[in-house]
Motif scaffolding. Structure first.
Motif, mmCIF file in Angstrom:
data_model
loop_
_atom_site.group_PDB
_atom_site.id
_atom_site.type_symbol
_atom_site.label_atom_id
_atom_site.label_comp_id
_atom_site.label_asym_id
_atom_site.label_seq_id
_atom_site.Cartn_x
_atom_site.Cartn_y
_atom_site.Cartn_z
ATOM 1 N N TYR A 263 0.852 -1.181 0.000
ATOM 2 C CA TYR A 263 0.000 0.000 0.000
ATOM 3 C C TYR A 263 0.891 1.234 0.000
ATOM 4 O O TYR A 263 2.088 1.155 0.302
ATOM 5 C CB TYR A 263 -0.964 0.004 1.190
ATOM 6 N N VAL A 272 -4.455 4.442 5.802
ATOM 7 C CA VAL A 272 -4.845 3.537 4.723
ATOM 8 C C VAL A 272 -5.596 2.332 5.280
ATOM 9 O O VAL A 272 -5.236 1.774 6.318
ATOM 10 C CB VAL A 272 -3.587 3.074 3.974
ATOM 11 N N VAL A 274 -6.443 -1.565 4.370
ATOM 12 C CA VAL A 274 -5.951 -2.662 3.531
ATOM 13 C C VAL A 274 -6.906 -3.840 3.654
ATOM 14 O O VAL A 274 -7.142 -4.353 4.762
ATOM 15 C CB VAL A 274 -4.530 -3.084 3.941
#
Length: 372
Positions: A263, A272, A274
């Motif tokens: 990522y 983020v 995932v």
């Protein structure tokens, strides 16, 4: 078709925590507390508290419970850590039991264990270099052993799918010009680059100025049957030095149980997300272009999402760390970064991850799992 056939991650991976007793000279057996028994095949022990000897230790079913690698040592393998892998745990060796790596009095330790394969190794001639391979498709792992040739070549891995990670361990360090590097290739690596986990090297960015490259890159160097070893720096020492003995752990994705990928950091505390397709039991995260080590989180040390997740460095000789820069949420279908630290989420930087499941997102019967 069912989403997964691996309905219970604890059949394949478990974590244990324990406190050292300092006892010496007596048999000391420990057990896992999962919902099924697990006989370890790949065993990684780490020390959580500071002081004394800080080395993390890995051992496996190929070399046997008594031989292991330490995270920072000029030795390739050392004897005397475990006396056996057991049907639901392990037994410590009596040598150095009280004051060395694995049982110092009142020191906290953790263990990650992947199940044994209950199988024998077989010769594999899929590549230009013959290998000895032991594989478990449900685990998504193969142990690959070969003798170096000092030539570029391919090596059969037996997974039936392209590997997403290849972790190398030179077995004969003294004979191999003193090479101590345990080089890892991850799916997130730039083509031609590796992570170097040798003595005092675990905090570096990915590198291509290494003494030999192993790769399963999707450019063609990795296939459903082979990975590639090749020269770098006019050397093969890390991966294929003539007449020397090597072992690689080759990993691939198993839907509902394991996931390997990358990522890009966003540099935001709302970090983020995932997707893995399962609720992770363990997550390893490694920055590829930032000089920080591999950060490892698991469900046992942090059973609930919190502001200061505990991590250990898989190749670092240091104690467990927990602060505002280690926040990560483990979810029913993946994980989300909750900090902007360079070790996990610096803006525009590339991160690789490996994760294995506690439970799949959806079982083979369609039953969903929940976040912690």
């Amino acid at each position: 078709m069912a989403y997964t056939t691996n309905n219970n991650g604890q059949e394949f991976f478990q974590t244990a925590l324990y406190t050292g007793t300092g006892n010496t000279g007596a048999t000391l057996a420990r057990t896992f507390d999962g919902n099924v028994d697990i006989n370890p095949g790949l065993f990684y022990m780490f020390k959580r508290t500071s002081g004394g000897n800080m080395y993390n230790i890995m051992t496996n079913e190929i070399l046997g419970a008594g031989a292991f690698w330490v995270s920072s040592s000029a030795d390739s393998t050392v004897d005397g850590f475990l006396s056996s892998f057991d049907s639901d745990g392990w037994t410590h060796a009596t040598g150095n039991q009280g004051s060395y790596y694995h049982n110092e009095n009142n020191k906290e330790y953790g263990v990650w264990a992947w199940k044994d394969m209950a199988a024998s190794s077989a010769n594999n001639t899929d590549g230009t270099i013959t290998s000895s391979v032991r594989t478990d498709a449900k685990l998504g792992l193969s142990y690959v052993r070969w003798t170096g040739t000092s030539e570029d070549g391919t090596i059969g891995h037996g997974l039936g799918k392209r590997p997403k990670a290849v972790w190398l361990y030179p077995i004969q360090v003294a004979a191999n010009n003193g090479n101590t590097q345990r080089s890892w290739w991850w799916e997130a690596n730039t083509d031609g680059y590796m992570i170097c986990n040798g003595l005092n090297e675990s905090q570096q960015v990915e590198r291509n100025n290494v003494n030999g490259i192993a790769t399963a890159d999707k450019s063609g160097e990795g296939t459903a049957s082979v990975f590639t070893v090749k020269e770098a720096n006019n050397s093969y020492e890390q991966c294929n030095h003539s007449s020397q003995d090597y072992l690689a752990l080759c990993w691939t994705d198993v839907q509902g149980f394991s996931k390997f990928g990358k990522y890009i950091g966003n540099g935001n505390a709302d970090g983020v997300f995932v997707y893995t397709g399962f609720k992770p039991a363990i997550i390893m995260i490694r920055a590829m272009d930032v000089a920080v080590g591999t950060r490892c989180f698991d469900y046992k040390r942090d059973p609930d999402n919190r502001d200061d997740g505990h991590f250990v460095g898989v190749n670092d000789s240091q104690s467990e760390i927990s602060d505002a820069n280690t926040k990560i949420d483990i979810l029913s279908n993946g994980f989300k970064i909750r900090c902007a630290h360079s070790g996990l989420n610096q803006s525009t930087k590339r991160y690789g991850f490996c994760a294995w499941a506690e439970n799949p997102f959806v079982t083979s019967t369609g039953t969903p799992t929940t976040a912690r």
